[in-house]
Design an enzyme around this catalytic site. Structure first.
Site, PDB file in Angstrom:
ATOM      1  N   GLU A  97       0.854  -1.040   0.114  1.00  0.00           N
ATOM      2  CA  GLU A  97      -0.071  -0.083   0.206  1.00  0.00           C
ATOM      3  C   GLU A  97       0.886   1.095  -0.137  1.00  0.00           C
ATOM      4  OE1 GLU A  97      -2.353  -0.162   3.512  1.00  0.00           O
ATOM      5  OE2 GLU A  97      -2.945  -2.084   3.192  1.00  0.00           O
ATOM      6  N   CYS A 110       3.154   8.490   1.792  1.00  0.00           N
ATOM      7  CA  CYS A 110       3.556   7.612   2.717  1.00  0.00           C
ATOM      8  C   CYS A 110       3.542   6.178   2.072  1.00  0.00           C
ATOM      9  CB  CYS A 110       2.466   7.459   3.739  1.00  0.00           C
ATOM     10  SG  CYS A 110       2.673   6.157   4.922  1.00  0.00           S
ATOM     11  N   CYS A 117       5.523  -7.412   7.454  1.00  0.00           N
ATOM     12  CA  CYS A 117       6.429  -6.770   8.604  1.00  0.00           C
ATOM     13  C   CYS A 117       6.762  -8.050   9.801  1.00  0.00           C
ATOM     14  CB  CYS A 117       5.818  -5.532   9.375  1.00  0.00           C
ATOM     15  SG  CYS A 117       7.126  -4.659  10.600  1.00  0.00           S
ATOM     16  N   CYS A 121       4.206  -5.469  16.161  1.00  0.00           N
ATOM     17  CA  CYS A 121       3.341  -4.797  17.084  1.00  0.00           C
ATOM     18  C   CYS A 121       2.102  -5.076  17.410  1.00  0.00           C
ATOM     19  CB  CYS A 121       3.352  -3.271  16.652  1.00  0.00           C
ATOM     20  SG  CYS A 121       5.459  -2.507  16.362  1.00  0.00           S
ATOM     21  N   GLY A 164       5.901  -2.119   6.863  1.00  0.00           N
ATOM     22  CA  GLY A 164       7.338  -2.834   6.951  1.00  0.00           C
ATOM     23  C   GLY A 164       8.162  -1.687   7.932  1.00  0.00           C
ATOM     24  N   GLU A 165       9.533  -2.139   8.031  1.00  0.00           N
ATOM     25  CA  GLU A 165      10.165  -1.436   9.047  1.00  0.00           C
ATOM     26  C   GLU A 165      11.351  -1.212   8.127  1.00  0.00           C
ATOM     27  OE1 GLU A 165      10.647  -0.101  11.840  1.00  0.00           O
ATOM     28  OE2 GLU A 165      12.652   0.287  11.485  1.00  0.00           O
ATOM     29  N   SER A 194      10.503   6.505   9.481  1.00  0.00           N
ATOM     30  CA  SER A 194       9.815   6.114  10.797  1.00  0.00           C
ATOM     31  C   SER A 194      10.173   4.601  11.155  1.00  0.00           C
ATOM     32  CB  SER A 194       8.153   5.936  10.522  1.00  0.00           C
ATOM     33  OG  SER A 194       7.622   5.719  11.606  1.00  0.00           O
ATOM     34  N   SER A 217       8.778   5.454  16.775  1.00  0.00           N
ATOM     35  CA  SER A 217       7.358   4.937  17.171  1.00  0.00           C
ATOM     36  C   SER A 217       7.583   4.747  18.857  1.00  0.00           C
ATOM     37  CB  SER A 217       6.868   4.009  16.298  1.00  0.00           C
ATOM     38  OG  SER A 217       6.676   4.416  14.887  1.00  0.00           O
ATOM     39  N   LEU A 218       7.402   5.563  19.555  1.00  0.00           N
ATOM     40  CA  LEU A 218       7.569   5.063  21.054  1.00  0.00           C
ATOM     41  C   LEU A 218       6.471   4.659  21.699  1.00  0.00           C
ATOM     42  CD1 LEU A 218       9.969   5.447  22.975  1.00  0.00           C
ATOM     43  CD2 LEU A 218       8.932   7.841  23.498  1.00  0.00           C
ATOM     44  N   HIS A 219       5.516   5.289  21.497  1.00  0.00           N
ATOM     45  CA  HIS A 219       4.210   4.826  22.052  1.00  0.00           C
ATOM     46  C   HIS A 219       3.934   4.336  23.568  1.00  0.00           C
ATOM     47  CE1 HIS A 219       3.644   4.607  17.766  1.00  0.00           C
ATOM     48  NE2 HIS A 219       3.642   3.456  17.531  1.00  0.00           N
ATOM     49  N   ASN A 293      -6.103   4.294  15.366  1.00  0.00           N
ATOM     50  CA  ASN A 293      -6.868   4.160  13.877  1.00  0.00           C
ATOM     51  C   ASN A 293      -7.419   2.518  14.301  1.00  0.00           C
ATOM     52  OD1 ASN A 293      -8.110   4.485  11.686  1.00  0.00           O
ATOM     53  ND2 ASN A 293      -6.385   5.423  11.031  1.00  0.00           N
ATOM     54  N   CYS A 337      -2.216   1.973   8.361  1.00  0.00           N
ATOM     55  CA  CYS A 337      -1.187   0.835   7.926  1.00  0.00           C
ATOM     56  C   CYS A 337      -1.883  -0.385   7.808  1.00  0.00           C
ATOM     57  CB  CYS A 337      -0.236   0.977   8.758  1.00  0.00           C
ATOM     58  SG  CYS A 337       1.153  -0.099   8.377  1.00  0.00           S
TER      59      CYS A 337
HETATM   60  N1  SAH Z   1       7.824   0.467  10.974  1.00  0.00           N
HETATM   61  C1  SAH Z   1       7.959   1.751  11.401  1.00  0.00           C
HETATM   62  C2  SAH Z   1       6.983   2.479  10.003  1.00  0.00           C
HETATM   63  C3  SAH Z   1       5.640   1.759   9.551  1.00  0.00           C
HETATM   64  S1  SAH Z   1       4.502   2.041  10.906  1.00  0.00           S
HETATM   65  C4  SAH Z   1       7.360   2.170  12.666  1.00  0.00           C
HETATM   66  O1  SAH Z   1       6.957   1.427  13.171  1.00  0.00           O
HETATM   67  O2  SAH Z   1       7.431   3.394  12.707  1.00  0.00           O
HETATM   68  C5  SAH Z   1       4.006   3.662  10.796  1.00  0.00           C
HETATM   69  C6  SAH Z   1       3.298   4.095  12.225  1.00  0.00           C
HETATM   70  O3  SAH Z   1       1.884   3.790  12.252  1.00  0.00           O
HETATM   71  C7  SAH Z   1       3.951   3.786  13.388  1.00  0.00           C
HETATM   72  O4  SAH Z   1       4.127   4.860  14.299  1.00  0.00           O
HETATM   73  C8  SAH Z   1       3.049   2.699  13.865  1.00  0.00           C
HETATM   74  O5  SAH Z   1       3.122   2.494  15.220  1.00  0.00           O
HETATM   75  C9  SAH Z   1       1.763   3.276  13.538  1.00  0.00           C
HETATM   76  N2  SAH Z   1       0.487   2.506  13.445  1.00  0.00           N
HETATM   77  C10 SAH Z   1       0.705   1.178  13.152  1.00  0.00           C
HETATM   78  N3  SAH Z   1      -0.800   0.815  13.459  1.00  0.00           N
HETATM   79  C11 SAH Z   1      -1.693   1.684  13.715  1.00  0.00           C
HETATM   80  C12 SAH Z   1      -2.900   1.797  14.113  1.00  0.00           C
HETATM   81  N4  SAH Z   1      -3.881   0.933  13.983  1.00  0.00           N
HETATM   82  N5  SAH Z   1      -3.158   3.340  14.236  1.00  0.00           N
HETATM   83  C13 SAH Z   1      -2.473   4.323  14.352  1.00  0.00           C
HETATM   84  N6  SAH Z   1      -1.161   4.057  14.144  1.00  0.00           N
HETATM   85  C14 SAH Z   1      -0.555   2.926  13.849  1.00  0.00           C
END
Ligand code: SAH
Length: 357
Positions: A97, A110, A117, A121, A164-165, A194, A217-219, A293, A337
């Site tokens: 995508e 994007c 991946c 996560c 992907g990463e 990212s 992507s700290l979260h 999301n 994503c």
């Molecule tokens: N692997 C990389 C880049 C791809 S994901 C990374 O993790 O940064 C891009 C971003 O979308 C990341 O911050 C990821 O945590 C976030 N993301 C993944 N699923 C999501 C969701 N359901 N809602 C909101 N953000 C999401």
């Protein structure tokens, strides 16, 4: 277009490589290769018919031995807010995508860097399908070219934030960004990579010393919470990761973006916000708050209420940490994503346009 294994794919090759190829394979003057590069990258031409300043005989030959693009468009969704999401089919049948996000002052894309991946996560739709393979540089930049054809305005900003990463496909990702820089003219300052936080690769990227924005992507501000939602945290913990981000800033002078996905009751409490503020004190950064999301997950994650998001943000504000809240786009087109591909694999999605052929 039928995929012919013997044809040379031109997207992914630099101007210098195309000059060389024109001279050696086609027996044409090298400047014909430069013309090809201009059509392919600056004008986003999809096929040789458009390349009207090339001799007709050369175009006929090109159609036999080469094709412009490695990927074909298999589905498009247009959001009411202007976002366009594409599903592209790769030569081997895999699908990825990419999204076009037009804003008033810029046009962002994007892009994906891998098929699937491996990071696992817990909140991510892409993770649920597992990992298949890395994308080539050509397959990465081709996403941008497909989106450029669908955009009324020129693309100005690029984020490797799709499937992907990117740091686990760093060489191909950087080759793709270099092509965007050299052949299309997009500045590195308008590019973002990212990452989930592959610490040694953050240092490897810093060593290139390119002014690319690093988004982390700290979260979560603590290892317990983060490891629960991001398995990668068992390898590189929060403090190690934040130190790597600091060091990335020291080398590149680019302010770090910390992505912070908000999951109801998981990482969105005032305590999390206070802890985050104290961990980020003194780090030149911007925190991008992203309310979850919604995608169905085994953990049943939910999006927090707007009031909770507001309170979380207020705590960071009060601590002097700069925040933004992702302007949410494309809600009506599964812009999170992995959602479009996920649906496509399962059941038909309503398509507004469908690729020909
Ligand atoms: N692997 C990389 C880049 C791809 S994901 C990374 O993790 O940064 C891009 C971003 O979308 C990341 O911050 C990821 O945590 C976030 N993301 C993944 N699923 C999501 C969701 N359901 N809602 C909101 N953000 C999401």
């Amino acid at each position: 277009m039928s995929v012919n294994e013997t044809q040379t794919v031109l997207v992914g090759q630099s101007r210098a490589q195309l000059r060389e190829w024109a001279a050696t394979t086609l027996g044409e003057p090298a400047y014909r290769g430069a013309q090809l590069a201009k059509w392919i990258y600056e004008k986003a031409a999809a096929d040789f018919d458009a390349m009207t300043d090339l001799p007709a005989a050369m175009r006929t030959r090109l159609r036999e031995v080469a094709r412009v693009t490695p990927n074909t468009l298999s589905a498009t969704q247009r959001s009411r807010d202007g976002a366009i999401k594409c599903l592209l089919r790769l030569a081997d049948g895999n699908e990825v995508e990419c999204v076009l996000l037009p804003y008033e002052e810029r046009v962002s894309v994007c892009l994906s860097t891998q098929v699937g991946c491996a990071m696992g996560c817990r909140f991510c739709a892409t993770a649920q399908g597992g990992y298949t393979r890395n994308l080539t540089a050509g397959e990465i930049i081709d996403q941008l070219l497909h989106l450029q054809r669908l955009s009324e305005r020129r693309i100005t900003h690029v984020a490797l934030m799709g499937m992907g990463e990117p740091l686990l496909n760093l060489e191909n990702a950087l080759d793709a960004l270099r092509l965007m820089h050299d052949e299309i003219g997009i500045g590195y300052r308008r590019m973002t990579i990212s990452t989930v936080g592959i610490v040694p690769k953050i240092y490897a990227l810093a060593e290139r010393n390119l002014p690319i924005t690093l988004a982390v992507s700290l979260h979560a501000p603590d290892n317990e919470t983060r490891a629960q939602i991001m398995p990668v945290n068992r390898k590189w913990g929060v403090d190690t990761l934040i130190q790597a981000a600091r060091d990335y800033f020291e080398t590149t002078r680019r302010r770090i973006t910390f992505e912070y996905l908000l999951l109801r009751g998981v990482n969105d409490t005032p305590e999390h916000a206070h802890q985050l503020a104290s961990k980020l004190r003194g780090v030149p950064c911007l925190v991008n708050l992203i309310p979850f999301n919604y995608v169905p997950t085994p953990d049943g994650f939910q999006r927090p209420e707007a009031e909770r998001v507001r309170r979380f943000r207020a705590i960071l504000d009060a601590a002097g940490i700069e925040t933004t809240q992702r302007v949410e786009r494309g809600h009506d087109i599964d812009a999170a994503c992995g959602q479009l591909r996920g649906k496509h694999l399962g059941k038909p999605i309503p398509l507004l346009t469908h690729a020909k052929g």
